[in-house]
Design a protein around this motif. Sequence first.
Motif, PDB file in Angstrom:
ATOM      1  N   TYR A   1       0.794  -1.227   0.000  1.00  0.00           N
ATOM      2  CA  TYR A   1       0.000   0.000   0.000  1.00  0.00           C
ATOM      3  C   TYR A   1       0.826   1.276   0.000  1.00  0.00           C
ATOM      4  CZ  TYR A   1      -2.918  -3.754   1.778  1.00  0.00           C
ATOM      5  OH  TYR A   1      -3.541  -4.959   1.943  1.00  0.00           O
ATOM      6  N   PHE A   2       2.052   1.169   0.379  1.00  0.00           N
ATOM      7  CA  PHE A   2       2.884   2.363   0.449  1.00  0.00           C
ATOM      8  C   PHE A   2       4.140   2.187  -0.386  1.00  0.00           C
ATOM      9  CE2 PHE A   2       0.663   2.492   4.651  1.00  0.00           C
ATOM     10  CZ  PHE A   2      -0.097   3.620   4.390  1.00  0.00           C
ATOM     11  N   PRO A   3       4.032   2.424  -1.672  1.00  0.00           N
ATOM     12  CA  PRO A   3       5.218   2.287  -2.529  1.00  0.00           C
ATOM     13  C   PRO A   3       6.277   3.326  -2.141  1.00  0.00           C
ATOM     14  CG  PRO A   3       3.397   3.279  -3.741  1.00  0.00           C
ATOM     15  CD  PRO A   3       2.853   2.839  -2.431  1.00  0.00           C
TER      16      PRO A   3
ATOM     17  N   MET B   1       2.362  10.075   0.927  1.00  0.00           N
ATOM     18  CA  MET B   1       1.155   9.309   1.181  1.00  0.00           C
ATOM     19  C   MET B   1       1.269   8.563   2.519  1.00  0.00           C
ATOM     20  SD  MET B   1      -0.617   6.853  -1.613  1.00  0.00           S
ATOM     21  CE  MET B   1       0.184   5.308  -1.273  1.00  0.00           C
ATOM     22  N   PHE B   2       2.413   7.974   2.725  1.00  0.00           N
ATOM     23  CA  PHE B   2       2.600   7.276   3.995  1.00  0.00           C
ATOM     24  C   PHE B   2       2.663   8.255   5.163  1.00  0.00           C
ATOM     25  CE2 PHE B   2       5.504   5.999   7.361  1.00  0.00           C
ATOM     26  CZ  PHE B   2       4.781   4.949   7.883  1.00  0.00           C
TER      27      PHE B   2
ATOM     28  N   ARG C   1      -7.211   1.954   1.048  1.00  0.00           N
ATOM     29  CA  ARG C   1      -7.575   3.063   0.150  1.00  0.00           C
ATOM     30  C   ARG C   1      -8.297   4.147   0.924  1.00  0.00           C
ATOM     31  NH1 ARG C   1     -11.072   1.644  -4.673  1.00  0.00           N
ATOM     32  NH2 ARG C   1     -10.731   3.822  -5.145  1.00  0.00           N
ATOM     33  N   SER C   2      -9.243   3.714   1.741  1.00  0.00           N
ATOM     34  CA  SER C   2     -10.016   4.727   2.469  1.00  0.00           C
ATOM     35  C   SER C   2      -9.158   5.404   3.535  1.00  0.00           C
ATOM     36  CB  SER C   2     -11.264   4.096   3.088  1.00  0.00           C
ATOM     37  OG  SER C   2     -10.930   3.286   4.185  1.00  0.00           O
ATOM     38  N   ILE C   3      -8.268   4.649   4.156  1.00  0.00           N
ATOM     39  CA  ILE C   3      -7.376   5.248   5.158  1.00  0.00           C
ATOM     40  C   ILE C   3      -6.475   6.295   4.511  1.00  0.00           C
ATOM     41  CG2 ILE C   3      -5.305   4.713   6.514  1.00  0.00           C
ATOM     42  CD1 ILE C   3      -6.762   2.119   7.397  1.00  0.00           C
ATOM     43  N   ILE C   4      -5.922   5.934   3.372  1.00  0.00           N
ATOM     44  CA  ILE C   4      -5.020   6.863   2.681  1.00  0.00           C
ATOM     45  C   ILE C   4      -5.794   8.109   2.228  1.00  0.00           C
ATOM     46  CG2 ILE C   4      -3.684   7.140   0.553  1.00  0.00           C
ATOM     47  CD1 ILE C   4      -2.827   4.156   0.977  1.00  0.00           C
ATOM     48  N   HIS C   5      -7.004   7.873   1.726  1.00  0.00           N
ATOM     49  CA  HIS C   5      -7.823   8.999   1.282  1.00  0.00           C
ATOM     50  C   HIS C   5      -8.161   9.916   2.457  1.00  0.00           C
ATOM     51  CE1 HIS C   5     -10.314  10.923  -1.737  1.00  0.00           C
ATOM     52  NE2 HIS C   5     -11.315  10.973  -0.888  1.00  0.00           N
TER      53      HIS C   5
ATOM     54  N   ILE D   1      -7.046  13.845   3.029  1.00  0.00           N
ATOM     55  CA  ILE D   1      -7.993  14.929   3.271  1.00  0.00           C
ATOM     56  C   ILE D   1      -7.620  15.678   4.549  1.00  0.00           C
ATOM     57  CG2 ILE D   1     -10.399  15.450   3.858  1.00  0.00           C
ATOM     58  CD1 ILE D   1     -11.236  13.227   1.965  1.00  0.00           C
ATOM     59  N   ARG D   2      -7.232  14.927   5.557  1.00  0.00           N
ATOM     60  CA  ARG D   2      -6.843  15.583   6.820  1.00  0.00           C
ATOM     61  C   ARG D   2      -5.596  16.439   6.619  1.00  0.00           C
ATOM     62  NH1 ARG D   2      -9.163  17.203  11.385  1.00  0.00           N
ATOM     63  NH2 ARG D   2     -10.452  15.334  11.215  1.00  0.00           N
ATOM     64  N   ASP D   3      -4.713  15.951   5.775  1.00  0.00           N
ATOM     65  CA  ASP D   3      -3.521  16.743   5.483  1.00  0.00           C
ATOM     66  C   ASP D   3      -3.897  18.054   4.790  1.00  0.00           C
ATOM     67  OD1 ASP D   3      -0.614  17.098   5.176  1.00  0.00           O
ATOM     68  OD2 ASP D   3      -1.061  16.893   3.048  1.00  0.00           O
TER      69      ASP D   3
END
Lengths: 319, 160
Positions: free
Chosen positions: A30-32, A38-39, A68-72, A76-78
Motif C-alpha cells: 500500500y505504500f510504494p 502518502m505514507f 484506500r479509504s485510510i489513505i484517502h 484529506i486531513r492533510d
Amino acid sequence: MTLKGGTSQACAACKYQRRRCSSECPLKPYFPPDQPKMFQNAHKLFGVCNILKILKNLDADQKTEAMRSIIHQANIRDQYPVHGCMGVIKKLRDQIWFAEEELHAVLLQLDMYRQHYQQQISSSLPDDVVPSQLELGMAPPNNALSLFNHSPQQQPYNAAALQPIAQQHSYSNNSYSSTYIDSKDNISNSMWIQYPYATNNNNNSMAIQSQLVSGIQQEVVHDYDELHPFFDTIDDRQSYIDSKEAYESRYTLFYIFNIPESTFMIMLVVHNSVESDINSVIFICSSEESLKDTTQSMEHVAENELKSAAACFSLTSVN
Amino acid sequence: MSSSSYSNSPCAACKFLRRKCLPDCIFAPYFPPEEPQKFANVHKIFGASNVSKLLNEVLPHQREDAVNSLAYEAEARMKDPVYGCVGAISVLQRQVIKLQRELDATNADLIRYACNELPSTSTSHQYGSRRTGGQGGEGSSVDQNSGYYFPSHWNNDGHE
C-alpha cells in the motif's frame, strides 16, 4: 501499487521508520517507496500501529479497500487539518442541496413550458403583444416564471414572493398569461434565452416596494470545485444598490439561463413608475470558470440612470 | 466547548490514560469527563499522541472543530472499519453526479422547449425523483483527478 522488484527497495513505511522491509511487510503493498508523502499523511493521522490494528481483522479484499479509504482520509486531513472529512461531507451536502434546488427550479420551468406548449396547441395566441422595451434579443414563451409574470388578474406581490431566489420553486402560482411577446424569429442568434416579463409601465401589478427587495438580494455563489474549503463555497455578497425612490419603483425579474453551461442568470429590471422608464441590470453568473469570478454586465436600456436594486442568484453546477 | 474542572475530575482523556489532568492539558477543554466514549474512540483510531500533535498544529480557536471532526471520523471508522467516513463521502459524491446528470438532461429538455421544438418526454420520469438521489446504480467511471473516491465494487452494484 506493489514494489518494483520487491527485493531491494523498502516500502515507504519501512523507509520512514528506517527498518528492514521484509517480504512479509504488511504495509508494503500500500505504500510504494516513491510516494513517501502518502505514507506520512497516513502515519500522521493514524499511525502505523493503528493502521495495522484496523487491518488485522479484515480479509484480503477488505484490506485493500480499507487502505484506500485510510489513505484517502489521511490525505484529506492533510489538506484540511481542522475539518478533515467532515468539511468535505458538509461541502458535498451543500452541493447536493443546491443541485436539488436548481433541479427543482429547472423542472418547474420545464413544466411551465409544457403547459405553455399545451396552451399553444389548444388555442391560438392572442395578439395583444407587449412591445419589447429591452430589445435584448429573443423572447420565447413568457410564462416561464409565473411569479414575475404580469398576471392578468393583477395579482399584487406579497412578501412571500420576495424570498431568496433559491426558493423560487415555491413561487409557482399557475397564473399563466398569454399576453406576451412571441418572438420565434429572434431565437436564432444566441444561446441565451430571455423571458421578458416587460410589462406595461403604466400598470401597477408589478409594484414591489423597495424595502422588500432585500429578500431577493442574496447572491449565492457556490463553488463546485472539488475539495475546496467548504466554508469558502458560499458567498453571500450582496449586490444591492440603494434606491432613492424606493416607493416608486417596480421590479421585474427575468430568468435567463444558458443551458449548455448550466448557467443561470437572473435579471432584475427596474421600472420607474414616475418617469415610465426602465432601467435594467443584468448580472451574469458563469460557471465556466470559478464562480467567484462572476461576470457582471450592465445594460442600460432606457435613458435614465440605474436607480434601484438588483438581485443576482446563481444556480449553477459542476462544469 | 465544555471544560472539565481541573481540580476535581480529570478530563476524559486523562481519565482514560490514567494520568493527572494538569491545568494546561490540551485535551481537557474538548474531552469533558461526561463524554468518555468520545475520547475512547479517538484514541483507539488515531491515538492520543497523534491527536495531541494535530491539535497543537491548529489555532486554539479551531481546536474544537478539529476535535469534533476527529471524533466524527473515529466513530465512523469504529462503525465501518473498511470505509469509515470515506464511505459517506463516496455516497454523497455519487449523489452529486447523479443530480448533475439529471440536471443536464432536464436542461436539455428545457432548451428544446425554449426553441419551440417538439416536446420531449425524456425527463418526464424525473419529476418524482427529487430528493431521492444517491441510490447508486450509475456504475460510472469518475475522473480520478477530481479527488473523487469510489470504492471499486461500488461501480457495479448500486451500493448506497
